[in-house]
Design an enzyme around this catalytic site. Structure first.
Site, mmCIF file in Angstrom:
data_model
loop_
_atom_site.group_PDB
_atom_site.id
_atom_site.type_symbol
_atom_site.label_atom_id
_atom_site.label_comp_id
_atom_site.label_asym_id
_atom_site.label_seq_id
_atom_site.Cartn_x
_atom_site.Cartn_y
_atom_site.Cartn_z
ATOM 1 C CE1 TYR A 143 0.541 5.980 7.106
ATOM 2 C CE2 TYR A 143 -0.816 7.945 7.351
ATOM 3 C CZ TYR A 143 0.368 7.348 6.976
ATOM 4 O OH TYR A 143 1.395 8.104 6.463
ATOM 5 C CG ASP A 183 2.168 2.285 6.866
ATOM 6 O OD1 ASP A 183 3.100 1.807 7.546
ATOM 7 O OD2 ASP A 183 2.300 3.307 6.169
#
Length: 620
Positions: free
Chosen positions: A157, A196
């Protein structure tokens, strides 16, 4: 079907359960089945260790690997779930730089023995180029790395571009990811990077490209040359790189799997701004990726986004690995490459996955969840009878079939050294029956009788099979009437000899305080066995199930109202006045309280009856 890898920023690991189709079953197992995934990478879990729960960690058929923020609470966080029936990693790490330590260890991942390392850690020179130290970069729970025999899976992330105060942290983290991936590729390992990344590659990957360029007065070349995009594009084959490449990034090493299946596709966005409800109009960005090293770009059969699945401001992105791939000139089954050596052979399972395959990073080994499984195991696990032999040769928990009425007034009990429970020593048979109505004989027998076994303390292991059988076996058994005597057919034919009858009768009556009565009855049966006694015993112990059901029903029936001094049913009232009795209900006369001074006009007056509801037993 091939092995599917799914990545999803869930914006809070429990957030999807408020949406369809997740809200129906509300379990991670059901969610993974809908996703049809075998490896699931979640980002932005937004939990702390204290927030971990059984259904989140002990997912049936799955293992999990968490990275939680060290300082910021309810922030960031990454977890990777793996389906045990399909794949099992051989190594697992937390963090991108290798400076963190495995659970219950003070040695960092990068300092472990070489055979225990995943490898590819940023060098000292690469670490010094970052403005932020390695420990800080790995303190926010942004990376989990798993190694399979086929490849290294990196789930991240990456920091977003919120404001200028976070620029150094963001670029420092991306630099370490770039260095780690390039180092792994350099030593010959295949890599899949997913998660992400908070980077849109170029104008095609965001609906706000033109607006952003106009707002900041940038050209298209300047837009793709911002630090994060430039680093990302230099890593990818086919990425837009303006001008000469940076030192150490002269050649691309990764492949954008999802884009390769949908070249030129517009509107393939994975994230939408919720503040302006941008999802219905598909005004978003593609910032979630599955990318792989160049030597495995032919290993995938499909990849796409799942924009129709709600539950977050992002949507899931998946990529499917082929069942068989070409490796070193020959065809190999993918499942052989996703498990420890020997677990699969030619795509067929040879050895079952067990808890021995758990890695130290496994969520199931977290102290709060270790040696536990899912809640179904609490009801399906069958208790086993203890069979261990103690030091004196007695099997703890075995049933003593010898007669239990001792001729000696001294108790004959040996203490088992291993189990610390009383074990009855063998005894001689009863000599002769005695008249059952003799009070002195009863007293004599009571003084010379040894109970079958010492009553076990609450919570201790039962010492006999008889005690174990007394436990409730099902919910239905809680409502069924319990009988302490055996049916006549059992007591007459099951145990065989008269001596065995005495033993069983003594064992069945050990719960009764008047042991002498049971012993006398047993002796009487031995002397003059009579079918009438057996029939009488059975008739006394029979409980009518209808009567039993009615007695249970009385517990839930509202008690009948008591009668007042007028011999009329009272009415119930509730105390509302503040004080110790506030909220208590009571019974009182149902007649109205007439106006003062009108007795002569025949007004019905309330009597003085007053009964607290808690004191009224329903007339029973």
């Amino acid at each position: 079907m091939g092995v599917r890898i799914t990545t999803w920023n869930v914006n809070g690991i429990r957030n999807p359960f408020g949406y369809e189709p997740w809200r129906n079953k509300r379990t991670f197992e059901a969610m993974f089945d809908v996703l049809e995934a075998d490896i699931v990478c979640f980002q932005e879990t937004k939990i702390q260790r204290k927030d971990l729960r059984d259904d989140m960690v002990l997912v049936p058929g799955w293992d999990c690997y968490f990275s939680l923020p060290k300082h910021k609470k309810g922030y960031s966080g990454v977890v990777i779930y793996t389906r045990n029936s399909v794949c099992a990693p051989i190594k697992a790490e937390e963090g991108i730089t290798g400076v963190l330590t495995p659970p219950n260890s003070s040695t960092s991942f990068r300092d472990l023995p070489e055979e225990e390392q995943i490898g590819g850690y940023p060098t000292g020179e690469q670490l010094r180029q970052s403005e932020v130290d390695a420990t800080t970069l790995d303190s926010e729970g942004r990376c989990v790395i798993l190694e399979f025999p086929a490849f290294v899976l990196i789930g991240t992330y990456c920091p977003a571009n919120r404001d200028d105060t976070r620029d150094a942290f963001r670029i420092g983290f991306l630099d370490m990811v770039d260095a780690r991936i390039r180092n792994l590729v350099a030593v010959g390992k295949r890599v899949i990077w997913t998660g992400d990344l908070n980077i849109s590659r170029e104008e095609l990957d965001t609906a706000a490209a033109e607006e952003s360029m106009r707002k900041h007065g940038m050209t298209g070349e300047e837009y793709v040359s911002t630090p994060a995009r430039r680093m990302f594009n230099q890593m990818l084959l086919g990425g837009k790189v303006i001008g000469a490449r940076d030192e150490g990034r002269e050649r691309p090493v990764m492949w954008d799997v999802t884009r390769s299946f949908h070249e030129g596709r517009k509107g393939m966005f994975t994230c939408w701004e919720t503040k302006v409800n941008a999802r219905p109009g598909n005004y978003g960005s593609r910032i979630d990726y599955v990318i792989c090293s160049l030597d495995m770009r032919d290993w995938f059969s499909d990849s796409n986004i799942q924009e129709g699945l709600l539950g977050s401001d992002h949507c899931p992105v998946y990529a499917v690995l082929k069942d068989q791939v070409i490796m070193e000139g020959k065809e190999v089954f993918m499942r052989d490459l996703l498990n420890p050596p020997g677990m699969f052979q030619d795509g067929v399972r040879a050895h079952q996955w067990t808890t021995k395959n758990l890695l130290p990073m496994s969520g199931k080994l977290i102290t709060e969840f270790d040696r536990r499984r899912n809640i179904r195991d609490m009801f399906s696990r069958k208790p086993s009878l203890p069979t261990a032999e103690s030091s004196n040769g007695t099997f703890v928990g075995s049933v003593d079939r010898t007669p239990t009425i001792m001729p000696s007034p001294e108790p004959a009990v040996k203490q088992d050294e291993d189990s610390q429970s009383s074990v009855v020593a063998p005894s001689v048979p009863i000599a002769a029956p005695v008249p059952k109505n003799s009070a002195s004989t009863k007293r004599s027998q009571k003084e010379t009788t040894q109970p079958v076994a010492k009553r076990a303390k609450s919570g201790s292991q039962p010492s006999t099979t008889a005690e174990i059988k007394k436990g409730q076996k099902s919910l239905k058994g809680f409502f069924q009437p319990k009988s302490t005597s055996k049916p006549s057919s059992q007591s007459d034919g099951l145990y065989g000899t008269d001596e065995e009858k005495i033993t069983v009768l003594a064992a069945e009556t050990q719960e009764i305080s008047e042991v002498d009565i049971a012993v006398t009855a047993a002796a009487d049966d031995l002397a003059t066995p009579s079918p009438t006694r057996s029939q009488q015993s059975n008739s006394n112990s029979f409980v009518d199930p209808i009567v039993s059901k009615e007695s249970w029903g009385k517990l839930f029936i509202k008690p009948a109202a008591p009668k007042c001094e007028h011999e009329e049913p009272c009415k119930t009232m509730l105390t509302k006045k503040t004080g110790v009795n506030c909220g208590r209900s009571f019974w009182m006369c149902a007649r109205p309280l007439g106006p003062s001074g009108n007795k002569e006009k025949g007004t019905q007056w309330r009597c003085s009856t007053f009964i607290w509801a808690s004191d009224w037993n329903g007339g029973g």
